[in-house]
Design an enzyme around this catalytic site. Structure first.
Site, short mmCIF file in Angstrom:
data_model
loop_
_atom_site.label_atom_id
_atom_site.label_comp_id
_atom_site.label_asym_id
_atom_site.label_seq_id
_atom_site.Cartn_x
_atom_site.Cartn_y
_atom_site.Cartn_z
N CYS A 135 33.05 -17.50 4.19
CA CYS A 135 31.85 -18.03 4.84
C CYS A 135 30.76 -16.97 4.90
O CYS A 135 29.57 -17.29 4.95
CB CYS A 135 32.19 -18.50 6.26
SG CYS A 135 33.42 -19.81 6.30
N GLU B 173 32.61 -23.38 13.15
CA GLU B 173 31.95 -22.46 12.22
C GLU B 173 31.91 -23.17 10.88
O GLU B 173 32.95 -23.59 10.37
CB GLU B 173 32.71 -21.13 12.15
CG GLU B 173 31.91 -20.02 11.49
CD GLU B 173 32.28 -19.84 10.04
OE1 GLU B 173 31.43 -20.20 9.18
OE2 GLU B 173 33.38 -19.37 9.75
#
Length: 543
Positions: free
Chosen positions: A327, A293
């Protein structure tokens, strides 16, 4: 022999403490903060269950008070990385052969220790070492990591239960083997829970790991490693190795038994490791599994029918909780012309009320960014906006790193939907807004989809159902986690499995069975119960 069939039902999410004035948890957390702040600890490597020290020292400081040293840590050399790989491979057979119920019991014990004995320790360590507010630290660790552990046990059980059908005179079964080799886990600074899960998820499935923790989250990560040990995780299953990411990555990816890479962080690092893996494919025993990720340029998109009050709360929380260092943080927004005046007024009023400072003062909404490079990067974007002809700073815009790395929540207004801070990931408390004409809703949705290379999280705010349906269709690939009338942060394990595609990663959805199954190498087993005694088939007979 134990012939019981164990069942792990779907768990409930760990309750989140409020830390409101007068609550016992508030007093307990303040005491833990005071205790951890009062000393400087020594952080060794932990390899094969043993503490290893090199004397090559680094410092862990508070981002909000960078003269305060929380810990000194020992950095690895090539020798220690090879030791960690050897320790992992030595532990591999024992751990892979251990019954699932026993591996699960260790994971559940880690969860219970985090929920009780170590709740305020790991919370305080995350607050002090990563500059998180009490609530942001609470939802991270303990809560999210507890959820990862408990839900992963349930999801792993469901994977093991997924078995093929039987045919005539035979039995079929699927064995979900761990990978043949070791996993390299490279973990980020911003979520302690992610640091835990990137190691414990593969370990639950019988794998062994070499863990490269982020230098700026070492304080909390070290406490996690000690909890893993106390819960009975066998020596060598997870090996804690602080040091140079390039060194650790190179030694691990050059090894014949390198079997997988579990990563959360930036694209540059992820791409470089993937490239190294690609160049070494001929050397490996098996093709490595790569799960990553890698960031986002997350959006909130408002339609003219949006609830303005809810929209403004989501803009503020989505962009500025944990200083925008998620994020999933909202870093670009699209606001219709008809709502802009009201949005600007409401958002400005809320921002004026926010307090910024150290984590010890629970009234502060905003704390410090993680380190000086991050501070400098954010300020460069702010300075660019101050000089730009197609952008202006309408709120915030100031920073000071004299004591801590503090940056005011900053809002940039741009007339250019492709402006620099609309496209590039910043990872700081900076939100860029583009105001579009109401009639251009459909066209602006297309802009939103094509502006950034990332596709992690995004939100649509609208009361008009047709507008929502159009956004659903236009933004189908713009976000792996997509929200309707909700901010684009705060995914909960078991409820919103997390991950994005495009430049945001491999979208293997942490917090679901999808991530866990990547750490398996299934073997199909067929057992013939009644054996044939003649090679001839019926079609071969004459009559």
């Amino acid at each position: 022999m134990n012939n019981a069939i164990f069942n792990y039902p779907m768990p409930q999410n760990e309750p989140v403490n409020s830390y409101a004035p007068g609550t016992p948890e508030r007093a307990a957390l303040k005491a833990a903060i005071k205790e951890l702040s009062s000393k400087t600890i020594d952080i060794p490597m932990i390899i094969g269950g043993k503490e290893v020290r090199t004397g090559k020292l680094g410092k862990v400081v508070m981002p909000h008070n960078h003269k305060h040293v929380l810990a000194t840590y020992h950095q690895c050399t090539e020798k220690e990385v090879k030791m960690a790989i050897d320790a992992a491979l030595k532990a591999k057979k024992m751990w892979a052969d251990m019954p699932f119920v026993d591996r699960a019991s260790i994971m559940l014990k880690i969860a219970d220790l985090l929920a009780t004995k170590y709740r305020y320790v790991v919370n305080a360590a995350t607050m002090l070492g990563q500059s998180k507010s009490p609530y942001q630290a609470e939802i991270d660790t303990p809560c999210e990591l507890i959820d990862f552990l408990r839900f992963n046990v349930h999801f792993a059980q469901e994977i093991y239960r997924n078995q093929p059908i039987h045919g005539a005179l035979m039995l079929n079964r699927m064995e979900y083997r761990p990978l043949e080799g070791f996993i390299l886990s490279v973990t980020p600074f911003n979520f302690t829970a992610i640091a835990g899960n990137l190691n414990l998820a593969p370990a639950l499935m019988g794998n062994v790991c070499v863990w490269k923790p982020s230098t700026t989250s070492l304080f909390s990560n070290y406490f996690l490693m000690k909890v893993f040990q106390e819960a009975g995780l066998p020596d060598g299953v997870i090996n804690f190795v602080p040091g140079s990411g390039n060194l650790i990555g190179t030694v691990c990816t050059d090894h014949r038994d390198f079997a997988g890479f579990h990563f959360t962080g930036g694209n540059v690092v992820f791409n470089s490791v993937w490239e190294k893996i690609g160049k070494n494919l001929a050397n490996y025993k098996s093709y490595p599994k790569i799960v990553g990720e890698t960031g986002g340029k997350d959006f909130i998109f408002a339609h003219e029918s949006a609830d303005v009050e809810a929209l403004c709360v989501s803009l503020l929380r989505g962009a500025f909780e944990y200083q925008g260092q998620k994020c999933s943080a909202c870093s670009r927004a699209y606001i219709p012309e008809s709502l802009w005046k009201d949005v600007k007024t409401r958002l400005g009023k809320m921002l004026k009320e926010l307090k910024m400072g150290g984590v010890e003062n629970f009234s502060n909404f905003v704390n410090a960014v993680i380190d000086e490079p991050s501070f400098d990067n954010c300020m460069n974007y702010i300075e660019h906006a101050k000089k730009a002809k197609d952008a202006e700073i309408i709120f915030g815009g100031k920073g000071n790193k004299k004591k801590g790395y503090f940056i005011e929540p900053t809002v940039i207004l741009t007339t250019n939907p492709k402006y620099k801070s609309m496209e590039e990931e910043i990872f700081g408390p900076i939100l860029t807004i583009y105001v579009y004409k109401n009639a251009d809703y459909k066209k602006t949705l297309d802009l939103c989809d094509t502006t950034s290379p990332y596709a992690l999280t995004g939100s649509i705010y609208a009361q008009d159902r047709e507008a929502i349906l159009m956004a659903d269709e236009k933004l189908r690939y713009a976000a792996g986690n997509y929200y309707i009338n909700c901010k684009c942060t705060g995914a909960v394990v078991g409820q919103q499995p997390f991950g994005g595609a495009r430049s945001s990663g491999t979208n293997d959805k942490a917090g679901s069975y999808l991530n866990l199954i990547r750490w398996t190498s299934p073997r199909t087993i067929k057992e013939q119960l009644v054996l044939p005694t003649d090679y001839k088939y019926p079609f071969m007979l004459k009559k």
